[in-house]
Design a protein around this motif. Sequence first.
Motif, PDB file in Angstrom:
ATOM      1  N   LEU C 423       0.832  -1.200   0.000  1.00  0.00           N
ATOM      2  CA  LEU C 423       0.000   0.000   0.000  1.00  0.00           C
ATOM      3  C   LEU C 423       0.874   1.260   0.000  1.00  0.00           C
ATOM      4  CD1 LEU C 423      -3.030   0.369   0.014  1.00  0.00           C
ATOM      5  CD2 LEU C 423      -3.021   0.308   2.489  1.00  0.00           C
ATOM      6  N   THR C 424       1.917   1.225   0.818  1.00  0.00           N
ATOM      7  CA  THR C 424       2.819   2.374   0.887  1.00  0.00           C
ATOM      8  C   THR C 424       3.554   2.586  -0.437  1.00  0.00           C
ATOM      9  OG1 THR C 424       3.143   1.772   3.187  1.00  0.00           O
ATOM     10  CG2 THR C 424       4.609   3.436   2.305  1.00  0.00           C
ATOM     11  N   ILE C 469      -6.916   9.075   1.423  1.00  0.00           N
ATOM     12  CA  ILE C 469      -8.238   8.612   0.993  1.00  0.00           C
ATOM     13  C   ILE C 469      -8.114   7.312   0.191  1.00  0.00           C
ATOM     14  CG2 ILE C 469     -10.233   9.145  -0.483  1.00  0.00           C
ATOM     15  CD1 ILE C 469      -9.805  12.112   0.274  1.00  0.00           C
ATOM     16  N   LEU C 470      -7.125   7.294  -0.706  1.00  0.00           N
ATOM     17  CA  LEU C 470      -6.938   6.085  -1.507  1.00  0.00           C
ATOM     18  C   LEU C 470      -6.512   4.908  -0.637  1.00  0.00           C
ATOM     19  CD1 LEU C 470      -5.269   7.373  -4.775  1.00  0.00           C
ATOM     20  CD2 LEU C 470      -7.580   6.525  -4.467  1.00  0.00           C
ATOM     21  N   ALA C 471      -5.689   5.177   0.383  1.00  0.00           N
ATOM     22  CA  ALA C 471      -5.283   4.112   1.300  1.00  0.00           C
ATOM     23  C   ALA C 471      -6.521   3.497   1.931  1.00  0.00           C
ATOM     24  CB  ALA C 471      -4.358   4.669   2.379  1.00  0.00           C
ATOM     25  N   LYS C 472      -7.444   4.351   2.344  1.00  0.00           N
ATOM     26  CA  LYS C 472      -8.689   3.876   2.945  1.00  0.00           C
ATOM     27  C   LYS C 472      -9.468   3.028   1.935  1.00  0.00           C
ATOM     28  CE  LYS C 472     -11.834   3.950   6.201  1.00  0.00           C
ATOM     29  NZ  LYS C 472     -11.580   3.411   7.530  1.00  0.00           N
ATOM     30  N   LYS C 476      -9.979  -1.156   1.957  1.00  0.00           N
ATOM     31  CA  LYS C 476     -11.340  -1.684   2.097  1.00  0.00           C
ATOM     32  C   LYS C 476     -11.711  -2.577   0.916  1.00  0.00           C
ATOM     33  CE  LYS C 476     -13.597   0.223   5.718  1.00  0.00           C
ATOM     34  NZ  LYS C 476     -12.940  -0.497   6.771  1.00  0.00           N
ATOM     35  N   THR C 477     -10.980  -2.446  -0.207  1.00  0.00           N
ATOM     36  CA  THR C 477     -11.379  -3.201  -1.393  1.00  0.00           C
ATOM     37  C   THR C 477     -10.313  -4.201  -1.840  1.00  0.00           C
ATOM     38  OG1 THR C 477     -10.589  -1.372  -2.748  1.00  0.00           O
ATOM     39  CG2 THR C 477     -12.930  -1.424  -2.287  1.00  0.00           C
ATOM     40  N   ILE C 478      -9.301  -3.719  -2.583  1.00  0.00           N
ATOM     41  CA  ILE C 478      -8.378  -4.661  -3.192  1.00  0.00           C
ATOM     42  C   ILE C 478      -7.302  -5.164  -2.243  1.00  0.00           C
ATOM     43  CG2 ILE C 478      -8.667  -4.038  -5.616  1.00  0.00           C
ATOM     44  CD1 ILE C 478      -6.404  -2.049  -5.229  1.00  0.00           C
ATOM     45  N   TRP C 640       0.823  -4.873 -10.319  1.00  0.00           N
ATOM     46  CA  TRP C 640       0.805  -3.730  -9.403  1.00  0.00           C
ATOM     47  C   TRP C 640       1.471  -2.501 -10.017  1.00  0.00           C
ATOM     48  CZ3 TRP C 640      -2.837  -3.655  -6.249  1.00  0.00           C
ATOM     49  CH2 TRP C 640      -3.246  -4.784  -5.554  1.00  0.00           C
ATOM     50  N   THR C 641       2.505  -2.749 -10.849  1.00  0.00           N
ATOM     51  CA  THR C 641       3.190  -1.627 -11.494  1.00  0.00           C
ATOM     52  C   THR C 641       2.238  -0.902 -12.431  1.00  0.00           C
ATOM     53  OG1 THR C 641       5.149  -3.014 -11.447  1.00  0.00           O
ATOM     54  CG2 THR C 641       5.272  -1.000 -12.726  1.00  0.00           C
TER      55      THR C 641
END
Lengths: 74, 53, 669
Positions: C423-424, C469-472, C476-478, C640-641
């Motif tokens: 995530l980071t 916001i995207l981290a949240k 929560k999803t992927i 992921w890239t």
Amino acid sequence: MLEHLKAGEKAIIKDISAVNKLVKRRLLDFGITEGTEICMKCKMPFGGPFMLECYGQCVGIRRSDASDIKVERI
Amino acid sequence: MVANIVIGGLIFGYAGWVLWKYIKKSKEGKCAACAVKKSCPHGTGSCGTNNGE
Amino acid sequence: MEIALLGNPNTGKTSLFNNLTGSYEYVGNWSGVTVEKKVGILKNSGARLIDLPGVYSLNPLSRDEGVVTQFLLTNEFDKMVNIVDASQLERNLHLTLQLIELGKPLIIGLNMIDVAQKRGIRINLEKLSERLGVSVAPVIARSGKGCDYLARLVTAEEKIPASTIPVDYGPEIEKSIRELEQMLAGYGQHSVRWLTIQLFEGNPYVKEHLLDYISSDQLDRFIEKTRCAVSQAHPGIKSLEQFIFKKRQAAIARLLEEATEKSEETGPPLSERIDQIVTNKWMGIPIFLLFMYLLFMLTFDWLGFPLSDALDAFISGPFTSGLEKVLIFVGAGEFIQSLILDGIVAGVGGVLVFVPQIFILFFFISLLEDSGYMARVALVMDRLMEGVGLNGKAFIPMVIGFGCNVPGIMAARTIETPRERLLTVLLTPLMSCSARLPVYALFVGAFFLHHKALIVLSIYVLGIVVALILAKIFSKTILKGETSLFVIELPPYRVPQLKTLTKSTWEKGKGFIKKAGTFIFAGSVFIWLLSNAGPGGLNVAMNESYLAMIGGIFAPLLEPLGFGNWQAGAALLTGFLAKEAVISTMNIIYFVPDEASLQGLLSNAFTPLAAYSFMVFILLYIPCLATVATIKKETSSYKWTIFASVYALGIAYLLSFLIYQGGKLLGLG
């Protein structure tokens, strides 16, 4: 429980077996385990992490992990 | 005229070389900057991209 | 000769490495500055010194720690240097004992003796050395004192004896060591004693290594048998890991009793008094924000802006006219003159004028890194980060990302859980790196003269807010998962030394200048060429050039964002290779020699609202090529890239669209 300590109070850890395995490993790396004397330095607001001191080093841990650590005040 | 060719050649030669090198290096990412790249099999182990998680 | 440098995190390994090899590697005051191995050549002797990430034990939790175990298992080396923090001797010796068990020649460099003395700890070096069976050299890694002695000790020809067995783990474990020796008959790579102990501690790398020789079933049965034997003999012991730790701890306690003396501490350390303020319950976050505000005011307003202006005046004034005279003197034609003055000077000079601002930014980042405040910021931010499915440690890569995204993404290695680490890595590119800074500086100079720092600050904050916001959303999803882990060591504060600060600022800024001389130079030449050549031949009007054609493809797409001209399209395209190239491209396209006249032209092509929308787009639209490559290396995944690039583009488009169209509705356009 560690989370009930007030800032500035000292305690000895009695039991950390309930703590998350990874957190326990990390704490062990810092030398924090049963029998270690710790001092509560500071509590961050809004349920934030705690700052502890032991053997002259400062360590930050989360409140939820701290609530799994049993301690005895001294 | 000679000056034109010399300066133009130098500039375009240098620019081409640098661009080629830069793109190559960027593609490799951090491995290009890694001091042990010669002995490091790309993407395995020692740069930490392969571990036992 | 190959020498491995090992030790706990933040004990000064890299400082020592820099002193011994005369090179410069990244140093700082928090745990996890070094995340991969670095190789340098020892001054005088030519031996190779290998700097490794700091570890507390050889049983790794995070990826950077894994680098060390992997190294010890797979690489050839002759000797080890273990840097030990004298003020944290007890904790540090756990690692030392494991290294001794490895059975290779070892030398201890005892660092921070002065800190230990302030804490009232006196260490008897001879006793320590005698008890461990290892040479001990006192060093002060920061200043380099004692380093020569250590270097002589390390490179001395005589073989340093591999020391004796330091810990007796009791009859059950000792029996198992002998058993494993029999199972591994004919194996001659590593000390079986070390392998057994690491296996019992649950070291996944060692287990993997042993699987080449012993079947998984047999190995598991062997571990279980030993565990039963130990827990029978010692009631109350729950795991082998705990048992081994206790044995080691007891050995260290006996050692310290003999080798150290404790007296009263000399007053509360300064560090604690500073902590009472900066990690204060209520003041922690405001103090951090104040620090950031100061940084922005200095960079964009008070100091950086006038300096950049002065540099700009010099480059566009005396420098350009001087160069012109020289070119005419040597008889250069119009083509070459235009190439140099309108292409190279405009492109490279346009980027170089921002050097003062970039150095100020780097100075502050270095200050943050060197003082010990970095880990405190992570602590202060943890509550916020926890709320979005991350932990406070993820804030460190993000702060580093303000300098450059590439080291930022690599710093994510210290994050223990794979989910939070990924995530980071995905979100760090949203941090506005220094290469994006010139774009902001240019645009605020043209459009927001009275609120320069504030507007730029809003862009930086927007990057952070979008990341949170995207981290949240992602968590929560992927990237679902419960595990979030946060335990962090808070190093004592150090007054940053001016020498270290300037060095580390320079090392970071050097890359920027180097890039201007290489990539930006070459890029400028080709952009100039593209802007002068077209289907109609050379020297065409700019609007009929190849560059206009290429940029024109994107223009309709960018129309709803407020900057639907080919110039913006072309600039954004080059920005993927390096973000500074956006500025070079614009300078060349708008055909102006200096920043001030470019700003004048820009105000015709953009409205202030479109300019802000453009800045937001630049902030988010895509990680640069080097960052994309680093994401690929760090995630080892194309999926992921591609995701990291595509989602960024989507978010950038969406936000710029909302800002521009929303702004127009509000009548700001």
